[in-house]
Motif scaffolding. Structure first.
Motif, PDB file in Angstrom:
ATOM      1  N   VAL A  13       0.845  -1.186   0.000  1.00 33.63           N
ATOM      2  CA  VAL A  13       0.000   0.000   0.000  1.00 33.63           C
ATOM      3  C   VAL A  13       0.887   1.245   0.000  1.00 33.63           C
ATOM      4  CG1 VAL A  13      -1.711   1.338   1.293  1.00 33.63           C
ATOM      5  CG2 VAL A  13      -1.911  -1.146   1.153  1.00 33.63           C
ATOM      6  N   LEU A  14       0.602   2.162  -0.927  1.00 39.88           N
ATOM      7  CA  LEU A  14       1.242   3.475  -0.939  1.00 39.88           C
ATOM      8  C   LEU A  14       0.226   4.501  -0.447  1.00 39.88           C
ATOM      9  CD1 LEU A  14       3.122   3.486  -4.369  1.00 39.88           C
ATOM     10  CD2 LEU A  14       3.882   2.607  -2.154  1.00 39.88           C
ATOM     11  N   ARG A  15       0.677   5.361   0.461  1.00 38.97           N
ATOM     12  CA  ARG A  15      -0.220   6.360   1.056  1.00 38.97           C
ATOM     13  C   ARG A  15       0.352   7.749   0.838  1.00 38.97           C
ATOM     14  NH1 ARG A  15      -0.574   8.688   6.502  1.00 38.97           N
ATOM     15  NH2 ARG A  15      -2.700   9.453   6.855  1.00 38.97           N
ATOM     16  N   ALA A  16      -0.467   8.624   0.263  1.00 34.19           N
ATOM     17  CA  ALA A  16      -0.081  10.028   0.113  1.00 34.19           C
ATOM     18  C   ALA A  16      -0.404  10.752   1.404  1.00 34.19           C
ATOM     19  CB  ALA A  16      -0.823  10.667  -1.055  1.00 34.19           C
ATOM     20  N   PHE A  17       0.574  11.513   1.896  1.00 33.65           N
ATOM     21  CA  PHE A  17       0.355  12.193   3.171  1.00 33.65           C
ATOM     22  C   PHE A  17       0.574  13.688   3.007  1.00 33.65           C
ATOM     23  CE2 PHE A  17       1.889  14.016   7.165  1.00 33.65           C
ATOM     24  CZ  PHE A  17       0.832  13.689   7.997  1.00 33.65           C
ATOM     25  N   LEU A  18      -0.438  14.454   3.400  1.00 36.10           N
ATOM     26  CA  LEU A  18      -0.345  15.912   3.469  1.00 36.10           C
ATOM     27  C   LEU A  18      -1.525  16.404   4.278  1.00 36.10           C
ATOM     28  CD1 LEU A  18       1.027  18.587   2.531  1.00 36.10           C
ATOM     29  CD2 LEU A  18      -0.656  18.630   0.699  1.00 36.10           C
ATOM     30  N   ALA A  19      -1.250  17.086   5.379  1.00 33.17           N
ATOM     31  CA  ALA A  19      -2.329  17.605   6.212  1.00 33.17           C
ATOM     32  C   ALA A  19      -3.153  18.610   5.414  1.00 33.17           C
ATOM     33  CB  ALA A  19      -1.752  18.249   7.468  1.00 33.17           C
ATOM     34  N   GLY A  20      -4.465  18.503   5.515  1.00 36.23           N
ATOM     35  CA  GLY A  20      -5.351  19.445   4.849  1.00 36.23           C
ATOM     36  C   GLY A  20      -5.518  19.212   3.364  1.00 36.23           C
ATOM     37  N   THR A  21      -5.179  18.008   2.889  1.00 38.20           N
ATOM     38  CA  THR A  21      -5.316  17.729   1.461  1.00 38.20           C
ATOM     39  C   THR A  21      -6.786  17.607   1.070  1.00 38.20           C
ATOM     40  OG1 THR A  21      -3.201  16.614   1.420  1.00 38.20           O
ATOM     41  CG2 THR A  21      -4.707  16.113  -0.368  1.00 38.20           C
ATOM     42  N   ARG A  22      -7.106  18.153  -0.108  1.00 41.89           N
ATOM     43  CA  ARG A  22      -8.486  18.084  -0.604  1.00 41.89           C
ATOM     44  C   ARG A  22      -8.667  16.994  -1.644  1.00 41.89           C
ATOM     45  NH1 ARG A  22     -10.752  23.579  -2.858  1.00 41.89           N
ATOM     46  NH2 ARG A  22      -9.366  23.047  -4.596  1.00 41.89           N
ATOM     47  N   THR A  23      -7.732  16.880  -2.606  1.00 46.21           N
ATOM     48  CA  THR A  23      -7.875  15.867  -3.654  1.00 46.21           C
ATOM     49  C   THR A  23      -6.530  15.209  -3.927  1.00 46.21           C
ATOM     50  OG1 THR A  23      -7.452  17.430  -5.461  1.00 46.21           O
ATOM     51  CG2 THR A  23      -9.757  17.135  -4.759  1.00 46.21           C
ATOM     52  N   TYR A  24      -6.600  14.003  -4.499  1.00 46.24           N
ATOM     53  CA  TYR A  24      -5.421  13.222  -4.879  1.00 46.24           C
ATOM     54  C   TYR A  24      -5.590  12.761  -6.321  1.00 46.24           C
ATOM     55  CZ  TYR A  24      -5.269  12.766   0.233  1.00 46.24           C
ATOM     56  OH  TYR A  24      -5.264  13.021   1.574  1.00 46.24           O
ATOM     57  N   LEU A  25      -4.473  12.688  -7.042  1.00 49.69           N
ATOM     58  CA  LEU A  25      -4.478  12.102  -8.366  1.00 49.69           C
ATOM     59  C   LEU A  25      -3.180  11.331  -8.550  1.00 49.69           C
ATOM     60  CD1 LEU A  25      -5.801  11.605 -11.079  1.00 49.69           C
ATOM     61  CD2 LEU A  25      -4.734  13.719 -11.907  1.00 49.69           C
ATOM     62  N   TRP A  26      -3.282   9.997  -8.491  1.00 48.38           N
ATOM     63  CA  TRP A  26      -2.115   9.133  -8.631  1.00 48.38           C
ATOM     64  C   TRP A  26      -1.781   8.904 -10.102  1.00 48.38           C
ATOM     65  CZ3 TRP A  26       0.807   7.213  -4.596  1.00 48.38           C
ATOM     66  CH2 TRP A  26       0.274   7.360  -3.314  1.00 48.38           C
ATOM     67  N   SER A  27      -0.550   8.510 -10.338  1.00 48.42           N
ATOM     68  CA  SER A  27      -0.127   8.179 -11.701  1.00 48.42           C
ATOM     69  C   SER A  27      -0.895   6.989 -12.252  1.00 48.42           C
ATOM     70  CB  SER A  27       1.378   7.905 -11.740  1.00 48.42           C
ATOM     71  OG  SER A  27       1.740   6.934 -10.764  1.00 48.42           O
ATOM     72  N   THR A  28      -1.512   6.199 -11.388  1.00 44.63           N
ATOM     73  CA  THR A  28      -2.351   5.081 -11.815  1.00 44.63           C
ATOM     74  C   THR A  28      -3.771   5.513 -12.145  1.00 44.63           C
ATOM     75  OG1 THR A  28      -2.999   4.624  -9.529  1.00 44.63           O
ATOM     76  CG2 THR A  28      -1.028   3.483 -10.373  1.00 44.63           C
ATOM     77  N   GLY A  29      -4.109   6.758 -11.844  1.00 45.99           N
ATOM     78  CA  GLY A  29      -5.482   7.235 -12.011  1.00 45.99           C
ATOM     79  C   GLY A  29      -6.287   7.204 -10.735  1.00 45.99           C
ATOM     80  N   GLY A  30      -5.741   6.628  -9.659  1.00 47.64           N
ATOM     81  CA  GLY A  30      -6.453   6.567  -8.391  1.00 47.64           C
ATOM     82  C   GLY A  30      -6.663   7.945  -7.796  1.00 47.64           C
ATOM     83  N   THR A  31      -7.767   8.115  -7.061  1.00 41.12           N
ATOM     84  CA  THR A  31      -8.110   9.421  -6.508  1.00 41.12           C
ATOM     85  C   THR A  31      -8.328   9.388  -4.996  1.00 41.12           C
ATOM     86  OG1 THR A  31     -10.456   9.019  -7.050  1.00 41.12           O
ATOM     87  CG2 THR A  31      -9.136  10.249  -8.660  1.00 41.12           C
ATOM     88  N   ARG A  32      -7.883   8.328  -4.356  1.00 44.37           N
ATOM     89  CA  ARG A  32      -7.940   8.271  -2.886  1.00 44.37           C
ATOM     90  C   ARG A  32      -6.535   8.495  -2.328  1.00 44.37           C
ATOM     91  NH1 ARG A  32     -12.161   3.397  -1.276  1.00 44.37           N
ATOM     92  NH2 ARG A  32     -13.943   4.213  -2.454  1.00 44.37           N
ATOM     93  N   ASP A  33      -6.438   8.562  -1.002  1.00 46.13           N
ATOM     94  CA  ASP A  33      -5.125   8.821  -0.415  1.00 46.13           C
ATOM     95  C   ASP A  33      -4.214   7.600  -0.467  1.00 46.13           C
ATOM     96  OD1 ASP A  33      -6.672   7.468   1.471  1.00 46.13           O
ATOM     97  OD2 ASP A  33      -5.601   8.352   3.157  1.00 46.13           O
ATOM     98  N   THR A  34      -4.758   6.412  -0.723  1.00 46.04           N
ATOM     99  CA  THR A  34      -3.944   5.201  -0.811  1.00 46.04           C
ATOM    100  C   THR A  34      -4.219   4.461  -2.117  1.00 46.04           C
ATOM    101  OG1 THR A  34      -5.604   3.854   0.337  1.00 46.04           O
ATOM    102  CG2 THR A  34      -3.879   4.883   1.697  1.00 46.04           C
ATOM    103  N   ILE A  35      -3.211   3.723  -2.564  1.00 45.94           N
ATOM    104  CA  ILE A  35      -3.376   2.788  -3.668  1.00 45.94           C
ATOM    105  C   ILE A  35      -2.708   1.471  -3.291  1.00 45.94           C
ATOM    106  CG2 ILE A  35      -3.555   4.513  -5.490  1.00 45.94           C
ATOM    107  CD1 ILE A  35      -0.608   3.943  -6.180  1.00 45.94           C
ATOM    108  N   VAL A  36      -3.183   0.385  -3.873  1.00 45.94           N
ATOM    109  CA  VAL A  36      -2.573  -0.935  -3.682  1.00 45.94           C
ATOM    110  C   VAL A  36      -1.776  -1.266  -4.941  1.00 45.94           C
ATOM    111  CG1 VAL A  36      -2.975  -3.382  -3.263  1.00 45.94           C
ATOM    112  CG2 VAL A  36      -4.440  -1.659  -2.162  1.00 45.94           C
ATOM    113  N   VAL A  37      -0.493  -1.571  -4.756  1.00 42.13           N
ATOM    114  CA  VAL A  37       0.413  -1.810  -5.880  1.00 42.13           C
ATOM    115  C   VAL A  37       0.817  -3.281  -5.904  1.00 42.13           C
ATOM    116  CG1 VAL A  37       2.683  -1.278  -6.827  1.00 42.13           C
ATOM    117  CG2 VAL A  37       1.267   0.544  -5.875  1.00 42.13           C
TER     118      VAL A  37
END
Length: 205
Positions: free
Chosen positions: A76-100
């Motif tokens: 699991v990869l988790r994007a971390f930033l306090a106060g984040t509103r949106t996420y856009l992963w290179s995989t197209g995922g839009t949540r704070d975590t992705i499963v690789v």
């Protein structure tokens, strides 16, 4: 941000920076106003504009596990930033975590609550191959005479062979029972085996 003074004047003086163009580009927070002069030398002053420049977010990617996987495993990869509103992963995922599950380099762009965007430093995941599933020979059911042993083998293509009875190595000699093993390659990836049953013939009467 760009601030522009009114049209139709001969001269502009922006405060507190002293710029004399009609429009200015502001990169720092502050309070700005412009004094204007017409062709008769008369002057006027604009309203004050308060500019707040928010700092760029500094997101990070946390790896909740190992960056080197065996084939079939995941991390699991988790994007971390306090106060984040949106996420856009290179995989197209839009949540704070992705499963690789695949090898590759992964990144994420985040947008904070101020609408500022930033890209986190990428993380690279590698995937190591597993050994082939072991086939125990003889297979299925092995029959032995009383007080004799069966020889079971998985060959020599594995770096580690651990049997369910605690023995190790590619070949073992055993009495009646059910046997299987776990095998590993030199990359420390594991696989299992089929199960073999050793049955003892009844003693002749």
């Amino acid at each position: 941000v760009q601030i522009r003074g009114p049209d139709g004047f001969d001269r502009y003086v922006w405060m507190p920076i002293g710029d004399t163009t009609q429009g200015i580009t502001v990169r720092n927070s502050g309070r700005f106003y412009v004094t204007v002069y017409d062709n008769a030398g008369c002057l006027g002053r604009s309203d004050t504009v308060d500019v707040v420049v928010n700092p760029l977010p500094r997101p990070t990617i946390q790896v909740l596990g190992d960056t080197s996987l065996c084939d079939g495993d995941s991390v699991v990869l988790r994007a971390f930033l306090a106060g984040t509103r949106t996420y856009l992963w290179s995989t197209g995922g839009t949540r704070d975590t992705i499963v690789v599950r695949r090898a590759g380099t992964y990144g994420v762009e985040v947008t904070d609550t101020n609408g500022c965007r930033a890209v986190a430093a990428t993380r690279t995941i590698t995937v190591r191959p597993r050994p082939a599933r072991a086939t125990i020979l003889p297979s299925d059911t092995v029959r032995v005479c009383p007080d004799t042993m069966a020889t079971l083998t998985v060959g020599t293509g594995y770096f580690i062979v651990n049997w369910n009875n605690g023995m190790t190595g590619p070949t073992i000699r055993v009495g009646p029972g059910r046997y299987w093993c776990n095998v590993a390659n030199t990359l420390d990836c594991w696989n299992g085996s089929d199960t073999v049953t050793v049955i003892e013939y009844p003693e002749p009467t």
